[in-house]
Scaffold this motif. Structure first.
Motif, PDB file in Angstrom:
ATOM      1  N   TYR B  31       5.254  -0.964  -0.838  1.00 41.92           N
ATOM      2  CA  TYR B  31       5.829   0.286  -0.461  1.00 41.92           C
ATOM      3  C   TYR B  31       5.053   1.405  -0.954  1.00 41.92           C
ATOM      4  O   TYR B  31       4.153   2.386  -0.978  1.00 41.92           O
ATOM      5  CB  TYR B  31       7.537   0.139  -1.099  1.00 41.92           C
ATOM      6  N   ASN B  32       4.331   1.062  -2.807  1.00 38.37           N
ATOM      7  CA  ASN B  32       3.486   1.840  -3.335  1.00 38.37           C
ATOM      8  C   ASN B  32       3.454   0.385  -4.244  1.00 38.37           C
ATOM      9  O   ASN B  32       3.844  -0.702  -4.670  1.00 38.37           O
ATOM     10  CB  ASN B  32       4.234   3.037  -4.000  1.00 38.37           C
ATOM     11  N   GLN B  34       1.853   0.539  -9.007  1.00 42.26           N
ATOM     12  CA  GLN B  34       2.098   1.493  -9.894  1.00 42.26           C
ATOM     13  C   GLN B  34       1.317   1.320 -11.189  1.00 42.26           C
ATOM     14  O   GLN B  34       1.230  -0.086 -11.635  1.00 42.26           O
ATOM     15  CB  GLN B  34       3.147   2.017 -10.492  1.00 42.26           C
ATOM     16  N   LEU B  49       0.861   6.192  -9.912  1.00 41.70           N
ATOM     17  CA  LEU B  49       1.597   5.727  -8.994  1.00 41.70           C
ATOM     18  C   LEU B  49       0.992   5.963  -7.682  1.00 41.70           C
ATOM     19  O   LEU B  49       0.525   7.426  -7.391  1.00 41.70           O
ATOM     20  CB  LEU B  49       2.843   5.861  -9.049  1.00 41.70           C
ATOM     21  N   GLN B  51       1.488   5.904  -3.738  1.00 37.29           N
ATOM     22  CA  GLN B  51       2.106   5.686  -2.436  1.00 37.29           C
ATOM     23  C   GLN B  51       0.922   4.359  -1.547  1.00 37.29           C
ATOM     24  O   GLN B  51       0.131   4.926  -1.265  1.00 37.29           O
ATOM     25  CB  GLN B  51       2.678   6.420  -1.685  1.00 37.29           C
TER      26      GLN B  51
END
Lengths: 114, 112
Positions: B31-32, B34, B49, B51
């Motif tokens: 989803y992402n 970080q 972050l 995406q």
């Protein structure tokens, strides 16, 4: 971004006792997460705390050892019960941003069990 | 099961050099991703972050790239300073309500 306050920041506890860690967020959040970081290791998720329902625990973690409360949308507690030296770790509270994308962490609670 | 690996485990550079930190993950359906910084005995500070639809993100001297198909992300820190000394962690999220899978981290020391 969310501001997360954790208490205590550190503690030294006797084996066999319990410690409750508090996590306060400056805004309402749907989910709060509790992580453990053992010495020299990375973070491992203990459980997800949902308001109004029981926490969801990850494999290897049980409610009797790590009971969690989530009385409202800005506060949660994690208790480390019947502690042993193996529980010596940093415990971290985390929340997701309002759009559920970015994760934010508190400053952690450094626990030493003697 | 998603596995996240960070290489190198430790890195020491003289001040002014550029830092390159690598993160790889086994399941590209993320989803992402970080990047965090952790100072000794402290909590985590979010750095960048990315995406899943993005290729890179930049903030000041920091730049992070993401190649989802090959399961890799790289954090670049330009013109390193002694204050950059810390452990850098990458974490991937696969969509389950903010739950993150962390790498073991890269411990960075920047010498004056």
């Amino acid at each position: 971004s969310a501001v997360i306050s954790q208490k205590p920041s550190r503690d030294i506890c006797q084996r066999g006792t319990s410690l409750t860690i508090q996590c306060q967020v400056d805004s309402q959040v749907t989910m709060m997460f509790w992580y453990r970081q053992q010495p020299g290791q990375s973070l491992t998720l203990i459980a997800t705390a949902n308001q109004g329902s029981e926490a969801t625990y990850e494999s290897g973690f049980v409610i009797d050892k790590f009971p969690i409360s989530r009385p409202n949308l800005t506060f949660s507690t994690l208790t480390v019960s019947n502690m042993s030296p193996e529980d010596s770790s940093i415990y971290l509270c985390s929340v997701a941003s309002f759009d559920d994308t970015e994760a934010f962490f508190g400053q952690g609670t450094r626990l030493t069990v003697v | 099961k998603q596995e996240v690996t960070q290489i190198p485990a430790a890195l020491s550079v003289p001040e002014g050099e550029n830092l390159v930190l690598n993160c790889s993950f086994t399941d590209s359906a993320i989803y992402n991703l970080q990047w965090f910084r952790q100072d000794p005995g402290k909590g985590l500070t979010s750095l960048l972050l990315i995406q899943s639809s993005q290729r890179e993100q930049t903030s000041g001297r920091l730049n992070a790239s993401l190649d989802k198909s090959s399961g890799r992300s790289t954090l670049y820190i330009a013109a390193s300073q002694p204050g950059d000394s810390a452990t850098y962690l990458c974490a991937v999220r696969q969509g389950s309500w903010g739950k993150l899978q962390f790498g073991a981290g890269t411990q960075v020391v920047v010498t004056p």
